[in-house]
Scaffold this active site. Structure first.
Site, PDB file in Angstrom:
ATOM      1  N   GLU A 289      -6.008  -1.807 -11.902  1.00  0.00           N
ATOM      2  CA  GLU A 289      -6.602  -2.915 -12.648  1.00  0.00           C
ATOM      3  C   GLU A 289      -7.224  -2.436 -13.952  1.00  0.00           C
ATOM      4  OE1 GLU A 289      -8.113  -6.739 -10.485  1.00  0.00           O
ATOM      5  OE2 GLU A 289      -9.862  -5.477 -10.855  1.00  0.00           O
ATOM      6  N   HIS A 310       7.229  11.229   7.083  1.00  0.00           N
ATOM      7  CA  HIS A 310       8.377  10.822   7.889  1.00  0.00           C
ATOM      8  C   HIS A 310       8.957   9.486   7.418  1.00  0.00           C
ATOM      9  CE1 HIS A 310       7.795  13.969  11.028  1.00  0.00           C
ATOM     10  NE2 HIS A 310       6.600  13.966  10.479  1.00  0.00           N
ATOM     11  N   LYS A 424      -3.085 -17.263 -10.472  1.00  0.00           N
ATOM     12  CA  LYS A 424      -4.034 -18.316 -10.102  1.00  0.00           C
ATOM     13  C   LYS A 424      -3.679 -19.627 -10.795  1.00  0.00           C
ATOM     14  CE  LYS A 424      -7.921 -15.100  -9.522  1.00  0.00           C
ATOM     15  NZ  LYS A 424      -9.272 -14.744  -9.992  1.00  0.00           N
TER      16      LYS A 424
END
Length: 447
Positions: A289, A310, A424
């Protein structure tokens, strides 16, 4: 007492130490910009000297409220998203017993998290779990209108009041919010909740050493004084008067930026202790961010080794050579466990008999580092003496200070996040939120 330290020896084959040392004037200028508050985002520098400004009285108030919740709750739900929960979760999970849920007798309330997703099944299962529990809520939101957290808190507030009654609910719901404004502040004042303030000049991803992080950590039963003490020590160690070569935050910021210039576009934060999984998640937000803007920024990724060797190990070893690793290495585990001998030795592990499990883990760590360096992956190593509150405080401040320096080296504003708003706006338009009528029309036309 030893401090955490940074080792960049395994970077030398990719960029020279002389090249990194040459960053000293640039780093010094970035640190002066931080100290003088003359750079982009300078209204969000409250974290810079936060550890040294926290008073004993403030910590005592937090601990007193935490004790009320500990005394009255079997479960405490921390409602928040992003920086409003990741720092607290990182510290709590790093210090908690890995099987706390299964213990017959709890040492304090179970800490669970909500408000960080909009999963209907998750929220339904949470409310079902809480049905026969005495529970409290720490609602962490500066505005009180962040959709994920506000939705969860609406559900939790009603359930808490229905189960415990309004008067008791007032006692076990705490708001960590803005000092004066916002929906969460209005609700807290109206209902009479205990409140703590999120400082205006501290952004969410830098807020773990404010009540945002300190209150949940105290409720979980951990020593917030030691956490702050560690951060305070690192504030000095990474301060502007420390020579470049002795300042781990300065060296880390310079090294990662030089690697970025040399085509290493992805940084993988590595741990060999599963308790650090959420420290990885907190770090990912902090750097993603802060630096991911203006078409620039190192992509922050993370793995838990040896588990992910793995799954992701093949790609890291032989995939596109655009990566470097930073390994958090814990020198001393809390417990001791030895590998037993087995007369049959069908698994062929008797060569490890009598050795501590941590010795096996450390050799996995060293072997992995050597293999990855040989495979073209530069490696830095953050050496942490023990996993406790003090050293977690050091880690938090180290990464925060390095992030501020690194963002300015990259010439972005490390303290804003304009790109977070895009989803948003679309979500509100799709949900026909009042005030988004034009956006709703436009997005419906697109669909």
């Amino acid at each position: 007492m030893k401090n955490i330290s940074l080792n960049i020896d395994k970077v030398a084959g990719f960029v020279s130490k002389e090249t990194i040392a040459a960053y000293e004037p640039q780093v010094k200028a970035c640190m002066e910009t931080l100290e003088n508050g003359t750079g982009k985002g300078n209204d969000f520098l409250g974290w810079l000297h936060l550890p040294s400004s926290i008073t004993a009285g403030h910590l005592a108030n937090l601990k007193a409220t935490a004790q009320v919740l500990r005394d009255n709750c079997e479960v405490v739900v921390v409602a928040g998203i992003g920086g409003s929960y990741l720092g607290a979760r990182a510290v709590i999970e790093a210090l908690s017993n890995s099987f706390q849920w299964l213990k017959a007798k709890q040492d304090g309330p179970v800490i669970v998290f909500a408000g960080h997703n909009i999963g209907e099944d998750y929220l339904f299962e949470l409310t079902e779990y809480l049905k026969d529990k005495k529970f409290g809520v720490i609602n962490i939101s500066k505005s009180g209108t962040t959709t994920e957290t506000a939705l969860a808190f609406r559900l939790l507030k009603k359930q808490c009041e229905d189960q415990l009654g309004k008067e008791m609910a007032k006692k076990v719901i705490v708001a960590v919010t803005d000092a004066k404004k916002g929906a969460a502040r209005v609700t807290a004042d109206k209902e009479g909740y205990q409140t703590f303030i999120i400082p205006d000049n501290v952004g969410g991803r830098f807020s773990v050493l404010t009540p945002v992080g300190l209150l949940p950590i105290a409720v979980a039963g951990f020593d917030i004084e030691k956490l702050v003490e560690g951060a305070r020590t690192m504030e000095t160690v990474c301060g502007p008067t420390t020579p470049f070569a002795e300042n781990p935050a300065a060296v880390y910021a310079a090294t990662r930026n030089e690697l970025y210039k040399n085509g290493k576009k992805i940084e993988i934060l590595v741990n060999f202790n599963p308790k650090l999984h959420y420290m990885n998640e907190w770090w990912k937000q902090l750097y993603g961010e802060s630096e991911g803007k203006d078409g620039k920024g190192i992509y922050p990724s993370a793995v838990d080794f040896s588990t992910d060797l793995h799954s992701m190990g093949q790609w890291i070893q032989e995939g596109e050579r655009t990566i470097f690793e930073t390994v958090i290495s814990i020198e001393k585990p809390e417990h001791t466990l030895q590998v037993p001998s087995d007369s049959e030795n069908l698994d062929g592990l008797n060569f490890l008999a009598g050795k501590r499990v941590d010795e096996v883990n450390k050799m996995a760590e060293l072997g992995t580092q050597l293999a990855h360096v040989d495979g073209g992956v530069p490696n830095m190593r953050l050496i942490v003496p023990e996993l406790n509150e003090y050293y977690l405080g050091e880690i938090i401040y180290f990464f925060e200070k390095a992030c501020g320096i690194s963002g300015y080296l990259l010439e972005v504003n490390p303290f804003n996040q304009p790109g977070v708003e895009a989803y948003k706006k679309n979500m509100f338009a799709l949900l026909n939120k009042p005030g988004y009528e034009e956006e709703s029309k436009a997005i419906q036309a697109r669909l």
